[in-house]
Each structure stands twice: as C-alpha cells, then as structure tokens.
Design an enzyme around this catalytic site. Structure first.
Site, PDB file in Angstrom:
ATOM      1  N   TYR A 155       0.830  -1.207   0.000  1.00  0.00           N
ATOM      2  CA  TYR A 155       0.000   0.000   0.000  1.00  0.00           C
ATOM      3  C   TYR A 155       0.865   1.259   0.000  1.00  0.00           C
ATOM      4  O   TYR A 155       0.689   2.144  -0.837  1.00  0.00           O
ATOM      5  CB  TYR A 155      -0.935   0.001   1.211  1.00  0.00           C
ATOM      6  CG  TYR A 155      -1.895   1.164   1.224  1.00  0.00           C
ATOM      7  CD1 TYR A 155      -3.049   1.140   0.456  1.00  0.00           C
ATOM      8  CD2 TYR A 155      -1.650   2.295   2.009  1.00  0.00           C
ATOM      9  CE1 TYR A 155      -3.933   2.207   0.449  1.00  0.00           C
ATOM     10  CE2 TYR A 155      -2.523   3.368   2.017  1.00  0.00           C
ATOM     11  CZ  TYR A 155      -3.670   3.317   1.232  1.00  0.00           C
ATOM     12  OH  TYR A 155      -4.533   4.392   1.227  1.00  0.00           O
ATOM     13  N   LYS A 159       1.293   3.996  -3.045  1.00  0.00           N
ATOM     14  CA  LYS A 159       0.905   5.391  -2.873  1.00  0.00           C
ATOM     15  C   LYS A 159       2.086   6.338  -3.074  1.00  0.00           C
ATOM     16  O   LYS A 159       1.923   7.455  -3.591  1.00  0.00           O
ATOM     17  CB  LYS A 159       0.275   5.586  -1.494  1.00  0.00           C
ATOM     18  CG  LYS A 159      -1.072   4.885  -1.335  1.00  0.00           C
ATOM     19  CD  LYS A 159      -2.074   5.308  -2.409  1.00  0.00           C
ATOM     20  CE  LYS A 159      -3.453   4.712  -2.177  1.00  0.00           C
ATOM     21  NZ  LYS A 159      -4.434   5.134  -3.203  1.00  0.00           N
TER      22      LYS A 159
END
Length: 283
Positions: A155, A159
């Site tokens: 994640y 990002k």
C-alpha cells in the site's frame, strides 16, 4: 490563479462507488459538473448515476482498472457521451494488512496493480481527451506516500509511486496546458477503514484510529479539500494543515529542479525522440 469553474465540465472518476468516490461524486455534482462514474461494479455505478440525475448529467460504466482496454473503452465512451472530458480522477484503490514475509504474493501484486498501475491506465486512457480541453488529472494517493507504516508494504509503496508518477506526468504534459495533481489524505472513515479495524492486526496497529497521531479526520474535510484543489488545479492536495508540512518537505526542491533541470522545450523535445518501448537498443 483564476478559479477552475466545474459547472458544465465533465469529470471522469474511477472507484466511484467507494466511500470517498460516493461522497466526491455528490460534491462535484453539487458544483454543477457532469459525471462519468467508473467502477468495477457497473450496475452499482449506473444506479449511483441515476441517483444524481439524468444521463445528460451522470452516467455509469463498468471498468476494471487492471485492464487498459476496459479503461480506454469507458473513457472514450464517456467523452463521446458528454462531448468532452475536463477532469480525470483516478480514485480506485485497495489496502492490505500483512508483513512482507507472510503476505500472499497474489495480494501484493493485486494491490500494486490496482493502486499504481490503475492510475497509469486511467491517466493513459483519459489523456487524449483531457489534452483537448487543457484540463486536469488527479490521483488519490495518501499520507502513506510520505509516512510509511509496517504491515502495509504494497500500500505505502503504491501510494508513494502514485505521487512520483503524478510528478513525472505533470512535467510531461505541462506544454499541453494540462495540469496534474495528487491528493494525500490521512485516515478517514470509509468501508476500507472498517475492514482495517475489524482485522486483528489492523486494530492492534492503529488502535481504532481514535486519537493521537493516527486519529481519523472527517470524510467531509477530505472531500472539500479535493474539490478546492481541483478548482485550483493544484499539484499537491493535503486535507489538513497538520499533515501539510510532512507532505510538502519532500517536494520543496521539486519546483527548482523542474525549472533548472528541464528548461524550455527540453521535455517535449525528448518526448518526440522517445520510443514506445522506452529505450532504443544499442546492441
């Protein structure tokens, strides 16, 4: 800079039926924008559109951001239906809660493919249409791009990659009059956060995000910040002042590098000489 009035403009939004997507679609509708709502669940996207108004105002399409042809087909259809695309928002995303040594490889690859590659596919499909309107492309990143937490490897990596991709793309399209931005919210209540809190590891790590450094902010704060950022065609959108410093420090030297490192027509000239494969073999 004059306000970028959203009234009458067409906004294409992926991940439209998620927690953020639903609230953002409503806010953009309230600003007078026409909405191309793209989601993996096409039926749900169509019902979402119907709740917002007639098909002249909002229409839904089924899209899998892991498939470029799927995104391209929907973007082209939306441009034909509404006559234009002014703003593209890459909002589809998923999360995880597992350490590197135990995460299922398929889960890692899925998160990267949706969160990072999905942004690339969305931008790639929409750019020809956004170029025609000298519009704006925005990707939903996270404060996780700058503050990297454990058990969230794919994640935070995705990002951070989204932030970097937006910076690179901004330079590539600025001579077209197109602007590019990324938005970096901290924790806020969505179905994804509900999943985090119902997971034993997530609940232990974040303690329910009820207080302290990881306290959640209101969804409305995030939505208002995004809408205001779109109206400014901002390069970086950070919903809270407390997080703005941490988000902006890595980018302090970027404007200087942009001006000094890539002057004049350096970038469009390089683009004209680039091959589709990204390099030219010398062997």
């Amino acid at each position: 800079m004059p306000r970028y009035d959203l009234a009458g403009r067409t906004v294409l939004l992926t991940g439209s039926t998620g927690g953020l997507g639903t609230a953002l679609a409503r806010a953009l509708h309230d600003r007078g924008a026409n909405l191309a709502l793209l989601d993996l669940d096409g039926d749900l996207a169509q019902r979402q559109a119907a709740d917002l108004g007639p098909t002249t105002i909002a229409r839904g399409w089924a899209v899998d951001v892991r498939d470029l042809a799927s995104v391209q087909s929907a973007a082209d259809a939306a441009a034909e239906h509404f006559g234009r695309i002014d703003v593209t928002i890459a909002g589809a995303g998923v999360g995880s809660m597992a350490p590197l040594e135990r995460i299922d490889p398929a889960a890692w690859e899925r998160i990267i493919d949706i969160n990072l590659n999905g942004v690339w596919r969305t931008f790639r499909a929409a750019l020809p249409h956004v170029k025609e309107t000298k519009g704006y492309m925005l990707a939903v990143s996270s404060m996780a791009a700058f503050v990297h937490s454990p058990l969230n490897g794919p994640y935070v990596a995705s990002k951070a990659g989204v932030w970097a991709l937006c910076d690179a793309t901004r330079l590539e399209v600025r001579h077209y009059g197109v602007r590019v931005g990324s938005v970096h919210p901290t924790f806020f209540k969505t179905p994804m956060m509900d999943d985090v809190h119902s997971d034993p590891a997530g609940n232990t790590l974040w303690q329910g995000n009820k207080s302290g450094l990881w306290k959640m902010i209101p969804l409305r704060t995030v939505v208002n910040s995004i809408v205001a950022g779109i109206e400014r065609r901002s390069a970086l959108i950070v919903p809270t002042r407390m997080n703005a410093i941490a988000a902006r420090i890595p980018g302090l030297v970027r404007p200087l590098v942009d001006r000094i490192g890539f002057p004049g027509n350096t970038i469009p000239d390089a683009i004209a000489q680039a091959s589709e494969a990204g390099w030219i073999s010398r062997r």
